[in-house]
Design a protein around this motif. Sequence first.
Motif, PDB file in Angstrom:
ATOM      1  N   PRO A 542       0.789  -1.339   0.015  1.00 37.61           N
ATOM      2  CA  PRO A 542      -0.074  -0.116   0.026  1.00 37.61           C
ATOM      3  C   PRO A 542       0.937   1.430   0.021  1.00 37.61           C
ATOM      4  O   PRO A 542       1.885   1.328   0.759  1.00 37.61           O
ATOM      5  CB  PRO A 542      -0.969  -0.026   1.347  1.00 37.61           C
ATOM      6  N   ALA A 543       0.235   2.164  -0.652  1.00 40.83           N
ATOM      7  CA  ALA A 543       1.037   3.464  -0.808  1.00 40.83           C
ATOM      8  C   ALA A 543       0.134   4.253   0.901  1.00 40.83           C
ATOM      9  O   ALA A 543      -0.524   4.994   0.675  1.00 40.83           O
ATOM     10  CB  ALA A 543       0.648   4.435  -1.696  1.00 40.83           C
ATOM     11  N   LYS A 544       0.774   4.197   1.844  1.00 43.09           N
ATOM     12  CA  LYS A 544       0.280   4.432   3.097  1.00 43.09           C
ATOM     13  C   LYS A 544       0.207   5.637   3.381  1.00 43.09           C
ATOM     14  O   LYS A 544      -0.972   6.015   3.882  1.00 43.09           O
ATOM     15  CB  LYS A 544       1.342   3.831   4.299  1.00 43.09           C
ATOM     16  N   TYR A 597      -7.606  -9.356  -2.471  1.00 40.40           N
ATOM     17  CA  TYR A 597      -6.353  -8.633  -2.129  1.00 40.40           C
ATOM     18  C   TYR A 597      -5.903  -8.818  -0.638  1.00 40.40           C
ATOM     19  O   TYR A 597      -6.822  -9.201   0.101  1.00 40.40           O
ATOM     20  CB  TYR A 597      -6.461  -7.311  -2.483  1.00 40.40           C
ATOM     21  N   VAL A 598      -4.681  -8.663  -0.539  1.00 39.41           N
ATOM     22  CA  VAL A 598      -4.246  -8.590   0.984  1.00 39.41           C
ATOM     23  C   VAL A 598      -3.007  -7.538   0.856  1.00 39.41           C
ATOM     24  O   VAL A 598      -2.331  -7.692  -0.089  1.00 39.41           O
ATOM     25  CB  VAL A 598      -3.614 -10.038   1.278  1.00 39.41           C
ATOM     26  N   PHE A 599      -3.046  -6.892   1.770  1.00 37.96           N
ATOM     27  CA  PHE A 599      -1.879  -5.945   2.062  1.00 37.96           C
ATOM     28  C   PHE A 599      -0.563  -6.540   2.447  1.00 37.96           C
ATOM     29  O   PHE A 599      -0.708  -7.726   3.629  1.00 37.96           O
ATOM     30  CB  PHE A 599      -2.186  -4.777   2.754  1.00 37.96           C
ATOM     31  N   LEU A 600       0.660  -6.268   2.073  1.00 36.38           N
ATOM     32  CA  LEU A 600       1.826  -6.741   2.667  1.00 36.38           C
ATOM     33  C   LEU A 600       2.454  -5.738   3.593  1.00 36.38           C
ATOM     34  O   LEU A 600       2.231  -4.643   3.340  1.00 36.38           O
ATOM     35  CB  LEU A 600       2.791  -7.135   1.387  1.00 36.38           C
ATOM     36  N   ASP A 601       3.313  -6.081   4.334  1.00 38.48           N
ATOM     37  CA  ASP A 601       3.871  -5.409   5.405  1.00 38.48           C
ATOM     38  C   ASP A 601       5.031  -4.524   5.192  1.00 38.48           C
ATOM     39  O   ASP A 601       5.027  -3.357   5.937  1.00 38.48           O
ATOM     40  CB  ASP A 601       4.349  -6.147   6.873  1.00 38.48           C
ATOM     41  N   LYS A 602       5.751  -5.080   4.025  1.00 43.34           N
ATOM     42  CA  LYS A 602       6.816  -4.406   3.617  1.00 43.34           C
ATOM     43  C   LYS A 602       7.142  -4.159   2.237  1.00 43.34           C
ATOM     44  O   LYS A 602       6.864  -5.139   1.656  1.00 43.34           O
ATOM     45  CB  LYS A 602       8.092  -4.747   4.450  1.00 43.34           C
ATOM     46  N   PRO A 603       8.051  -3.257   1.736  1.00 44.82           N
ATOM     47  CA  PRO A 603       8.183  -3.077   0.386  1.00 44.82           C
ATOM     48  C   PRO A 603       9.093  -4.334  -0.209  1.00 44.82           C
ATOM     49  O   PRO A 603       9.668  -4.879   0.655  1.00 44.82           O
ATOM     50  CB  PRO A 603       8.816  -1.875   0.160  1.00 44.82           C
ATOM     51  N   SER A 646       1.567 -15.812  10.004  1.00 44.55           N
ATOM     52  CA  SER A 646       2.890 -15.661   9.183  1.00 44.55           C
ATOM     53  C   SER A 646       3.089 -14.045   8.994  1.00 44.55           C
ATOM     54  O   SER A 646       4.455 -14.117   8.807  1.00 44.55           O
ATOM     55  CB  SER A 646       2.116 -16.149   7.621  1.00 44.55           C
ATOM     56  N   ASN A 647       2.319 -13.248   8.999  1.00 44.52           N
ATOM     57  CA  ASN A 647       2.482 -11.925   8.821  1.00 44.52           C
ATOM     58  C   ASN A 647       3.255 -11.608  10.361  1.00 44.52           C
ATOM     59  O   ASN A 647       4.305 -10.703  10.162  1.00 44.52           O
ATOM     60  CB  ASN A 647       1.147 -11.031   8.857  1.00 44.52           C
ATOM     61  N   LEU A 648       2.769 -11.937  11.348  1.00 44.78           N
ATOM     62  CA  LEU A 648       3.486 -11.762  12.601  1.00 44.78           C
ATOM     63  C   LEU A 648       4.879 -12.350  12.599  1.00 44.78           C
ATOM     64  O   LEU A 648       5.838 -11.751  13.020  1.00 44.78           O
ATOM     65  CB  LEU A 648       2.705 -12.419  13.852  1.00 44.78           C
ATOM     66  N   THR A 649       5.112 -13.624  12.136  1.00 42.14           N
ATOM     67  CA  THR A 649       6.354 -14.142  12.009  1.00 42.14           C
ATOM     68  C   THR A 649       7.275 -13.291  11.258  1.00 42.14           C
ATOM     69  O   THR A 649       8.528 -13.045  11.489  1.00 42.14           O
ATOM     70  CB  THR A 649       6.141 -15.586  11.691  1.00 42.14           C
ATOM     71  N   SER A 651       7.282 -10.274  10.398  1.00 44.67           N
ATOM     72  CA  SER A 651       7.555  -8.998  11.224  1.00 44.67           C
ATOM     73  C   SER A 651       8.665  -9.161  12.298  1.00 44.67           C
ATOM     74  O   SER A 651       9.442  -8.499  12.357  1.00 44.67           O
ATOM     75  CB  SER A 651       6.291  -8.485  11.887  1.00 44.67           C
ATOM     76  N   LEU A 652       8.500 -10.243  12.934  1.00 45.22           N
ATOM     77  CA  LEU A 652       9.479 -10.549  13.991  1.00 45.22           C
ATOM     78  C   LEU A 652      10.806 -10.840  13.357  1.00 45.22           C
ATOM     79  O   LEU A 652      11.972 -10.485  13.808  1.00 45.22           O
ATOM     80  CB  LEU A 652       9.147 -11.798  14.916  1.00 45.22           C
ATOM     81  N   ILE A 653      10.861 -11.519  12.269  1.00 47.57           N
ATOM     82  CA  ILE A 653      12.109 -12.172  11.554  1.00 47.57           C
ATOM     83  C   ILE A 653      12.888 -10.910  11.254  1.00 47.57           C
ATOM     84  O   ILE A 653      13.980 -10.860  11.166  1.00 47.57           O
ATOM     85  CB  ILE A 653      11.897 -13.090  10.725  1.00 47.57           C
ATOM     86  N   SER A 654      12.174 -10.031  10.498  1.00 43.94           N
ATOM     87  CA  SER A 654      12.878  -8.873  10.050  1.00 43.94           C
ATOM     88  C   SER A 654      13.377  -8.024  10.888  1.00 43.94           C
ATOM     89  O   SER A 654      14.180  -7.077  10.374  1.00 43.94           O
ATOM     90  CB  SER A 654      11.722  -8.006   9.027  1.00 43.94           C
ATOM     91  N   LYS A 655      13.002  -8.072  12.208  1.00 46.40           N
ATOM     92  CA  LYS A 655      13.708  -7.197  13.079  1.00 46.40           C
ATOM     93  C   LYS A 655      14.963  -7.915  13.769  1.00 46.40           C
ATOM     94  O   LYS A 655      15.686  -7.239  14.444  1.00 46.40           O
ATOM     95  CB  LYS A 655      12.508  -7.113  14.271  1.00 46.40           C
ATOM     96  N   ILE A 656      15.096  -9.077  13.400  1.00 41.67           N
ATOM     97  CA  ILE A 656      16.321  -9.923  13.942  1.00 41.67           C
ATOM     98  C   ILE A 656      17.725  -9.264  13.048  1.00 41.67           C
ATOM     99  O   ILE A 656      17.700  -9.425  11.931  1.00 41.67           O
ATOM    100  CB  ILE A 656      16.165 -11.474  13.632  1.00 41.67           C
ATOM    101  N   PRO A 657      18.794  -8.774  13.904  1.00 40.54           N
ATOM    102  CA  PRO A 657      19.899  -8.378  13.271  1.00 40.54           C
ATOM    103  C   PRO A 657      20.567  -9.476  12.250  1.00 40.54           C
ATOM    104  O   PRO A 657      20.639 -10.583  12.761  1.00 40.54           O
ATOM    105  CB  PRO A 657      20.687  -7.922  14.322  1.00 40.54           C
ATOM    106  N   GLY A 658      20.971  -9.030  11.198  1.00 35.70           N
ATOM    107  CA  GLY A 658      21.434  -9.856  10.021  1.00 35.70           C
ATOM    108  C   GLY A 658      22.954  -9.464   9.995  1.00 35.70           C
ATOM    109  O   GLY A 658      23.284  -8.627  10.593  1.00 35.70           O
ATOM    110  N   LYS A 659      23.392 -10.196   8.965  1.00 34.19           N
ATOM    111  CA  LYS A 659      24.729  -9.570   8.478  1.00 34.19           C
ATOM    112  C   LYS A 659      25.036  -8.021   8.136  1.00 34.19           C
ATOM    113  O   LYS A 659      25.847  -7.534   8.407  1.00 34.19           O
ATOM    114  CB  LYS A 659      25.640 -10.480   7.399  1.00 34.19           C
ATOM    115  N   LYS A 660      23.923  -7.692   7.438  1.00 32.22           N
ATOM    116  CA  LYS A 660      23.763  -6.404   6.935  1.00 32.22           C
ATOM    117  C   LYS A 660      24.101  -5.472   8.070  1.00 32.22           C
ATOM    118  O   LYS A 660      24.728  -4.299   8.252  1.00 32.22           O
ATOM    119  CB  LYS A 660      22.342  -6.120   6.284  1.00 32.22           C
ATOM    120  N   ASP A 661      23.358  -5.534   9.299  1.00 32.44           N
ATOM    121  CA  ASP A 661      23.331  -4.898  10.212  1.00 32.44           C
ATOM    122  C   ASP A 661      24.724  -4.729  11.062  1.00 32.44           C
ATOM    123  O   ASP A 661      25.046  -4.054  11.635  1.00 32.44           O
ATOM    124  CB  ASP A 661      22.212  -5.261  11.383  1.00 32.44           C
ATOM    125  N   LYS A 662      25.159  -6.015  10.837  1.00 33.68           N
ATOM    126  CA  LYS A 662      26.501  -6.132  11.572  1.00 33.68           C
ATOM    127  C   LYS A 662      27.746  -5.294  10.995  1.00 33.68           C
ATOM    128  O   LYS A 662      28.695  -5.061  11.560  1.00 33.68           O
ATOM    129  CB  LYS A 662      27.106  -7.736  11.803  1.00 33.68           C
TER     130      LYS A 662
END
Length: 663
Positions: A542-544, A597-603, A646-649, A651-662
Motif C-alpha cells: 500500500p501507498a500508506k 487482495y491482501v496488504f503486505l507489511d513491507k516493500p 505468517s504476517n507476525l512471524t 515481522s519478527l524475523i525482519s527485526k532480527i539483526p543480520g549480517k547487513k546490520d553487523k
Amino acid sequence: MYSTLPQLLMEKAKSIGNLPVQYYKDKSGTFNPVTYGEFSQLVLDFEAGLLSMGTKRGDHVGLISDDRREWFVCSMGIMASGACDIPRGSEATAKDLGYILSFVDCRICVAESRFSLAKILENKEQIKTLEKVILIDPTQMETNGAKTDGVEIYSYDEILEIGRKFRKENPDVAENTLNEGTSEETATIIFTSGTTGTPKGVELTHNNFMCQLEGIKSVFPLKEGDKALCVLPVWHVYEREMEYALIYIGCALCYSKPVASLIMADLKKINPQFMACVPRIWDALFKQIQKNVATKTSRLVLFKFFVASASTLRRFRAILHGRNQYFKKRGFFKNIAIKGLYLPIIFLLPLRALGDILFFNKAKTIMGNGFKVGMSGGGGLAPKIDRFFNSTGFRLVEGYGLTETAPICSIRYYKKPVLGTIGRIMPYCEGRIINRHGQECAPGQIGVLYIHGPNVMKGYYKQPELTEKVLKDGWFNTGDLVMRTYKGELMIKGRQKDTIVLHSGENIEPFPLECKLAESPYISQAVVVGQDKNCLGALIIPAKDNILKYAKNNGMNTENPAQVLKSDLIHDLMFKEFERLISPKTGFKPFEKIGKYVFLDKPFEVGSELSAKQDIIRYKINEMYKWQIMMMFSDSVVAQNLGNLSNLTSSLISKIPGKKDKK
C-alpha cells in the motif's frame, strides 16, 4: 580497427584522450573526472597485473562488486588479458557465489570488500580452484599476498603497482595481448538472477556487445563530451551495454546510486544529457518531481489537471499523425474523421503553455538544464509514467532485451514515439512472433517473440541441454508474449511462463494488470496471483501516506495505521480502485477483474522478492507469501489465523539483526 571492447577503449583513448570517460564522487560528494587517456593506462596496468599472476587467454576471473569506478577498470583489464569476467553484485549470497565461482573454475577473483571476501571464503571447499582474491577496498585488512584460508589476498592498488612494474620490465606485452583479442572470444559469463530457479551462466562474446553499438548510437541525440548518469548495477548486462555504447559515442559515465533523492541531487550537480534506468526508478523520480512542484493540495490538483491536459494533447497529436497503436492501415473515412481533432488540439494548446509556466518548466530543471533523453528498460514501464514524461516535455524511450541477447533487441525512437510500445526490432537483429501453432502472427495477434542475430548469446555455459531448449537454428525463444502494430512497433503483453490459468480455464497475463494497478495513488506495487483459483487476487504494497490521508479526509482516526488498513473504509476504497482500473472500459476482460487482495507489511527488496534489476521474482513471491495467498483465497478461520501468524512471524524475523546490520 577494433574487434574487442578493450580495443575500442584504446582507440578512443587515442582520438579523444583528453575528454572525461568517468566522473566519480569523493568523500565530500564532489564529482571528479578521469580522462579516456588516464583510464586506458589504468586498464593496461590492471591487465598487466593479472598477466604477471599467470592469467591466460580463456581464463575466468570473478568480479564481485557493486557500482564504483574501479569496477570498469577491472572488467576491461580482465577482458584485455584475454580472460572473461564472471560478474555479480556484492548482495549475492554466499551460496550463489559458491555455486557460480566453482561452476566456472575461477582461479582469481576480484571482490569489492572484506564482506564479499568472507562470503567467498565461506565456500572455499567448494571453490577448489581459487588461489587469489583482489580486494578493491581492503579497509583494515592485511594484503600484499597475505594468505587467508590458503588464498592469497592482494589489494586493487597493489595489482596496479605490480602491473606497472610488469609493463616496465616487459614492454608491449600487455598491449600486444590486448590487440590479439578477437570478436568471437567470450567477454563475460553473466549468471541470470534466478527468477526461475538455479542461475544459468549466459556466455556473451565481444561481438555480441559490439554489433549493437552503431545501432544504439543512431537512436539517441548524444555526442562526444556528453555526460550520462549511471545508477544501475554495473555488472548487469543492460547497464554494461549502455556504458559500452556511451564510450563508443565518446560520452562520460557519472556514477550515482539508485535512490530517487540521491539521483535528484546528482542530476543538479552533474547536469547530464542521458540516463538509463529501470521503471521503478522512473516511477520514483515522477513522485519526487510531483512532490517538488506541487507542494500543496491545491497545487497538486492543478498539477494533475495540467498533466492530464498535456497527455490528452499528446494523444490527439499522435492519432492525427498516425503515431498510435494501430494494427491495420487507417481507411479513407477514418482519416477524414481524425481531421476533426484539430479543434480540441487548438483548445488544449493554451492549457499546455500554461502548464509549462506553472509546473513543467520547473520539473524539467529538476532533471538538469542539459538533459536530452532518458531510457527505461529491464521491465515494463507503467503507462502513467510513460505518458507523464513524454507529454510534459521530457524525452523518455523504452527499450527491450534479455541477458541472452546482450541485451538490446528494440528501442523506441525518441523523435516520433508510439507510447505503450518498445519500438521496432533493432537493425542488427531479426524478430519473429510465433503463435502456439508455430505460425507467424499478424499485426494485433499475440505470440512468443523469437530473436536471431549477432547479439544472441553463445549459449548457457556448460549447459548444452538448456541451450537447446531456447536456441534452435540461431533463433532464441525469449519467452515473452508480444504483439506487433502494422508499422512494426512491438508491445509487451506478458511472460509465457507467468501466464495464470484460472480454475475456469481462462489464460491471463499478470503484467498488464500489475502495470494498471500501479497507476492507483493508493498502490505502491501489486503482484497478481490466482493460479487454479476461481478469480484473480493481488498482493499489494500500500501507498500508506496516501491511504492515511484519504482516511483522515473521511473523518477516520489515523493514529493506528494498521487498523486503518484493515478498516471497511479502505476495503471499499481498494475495490473501487480495482473497478476503476480493471474493467472492459479500460480494455480488460470481465474475468480479469481483481476479486481479492491482501496488504503486505513491507516493500519488496532486491535479493529477496526482486532480482538485481528490480524485476519481481514470481516463484519466490509465491513461496514467501504462500500463507497470505492461502488466506486471501480462503474464508476459513484456520486459513485466516495461519495468514495472521505468517504476517507476525515475518515481522519478527525482519527485526532480527543480520549480517547487513553487523557491518
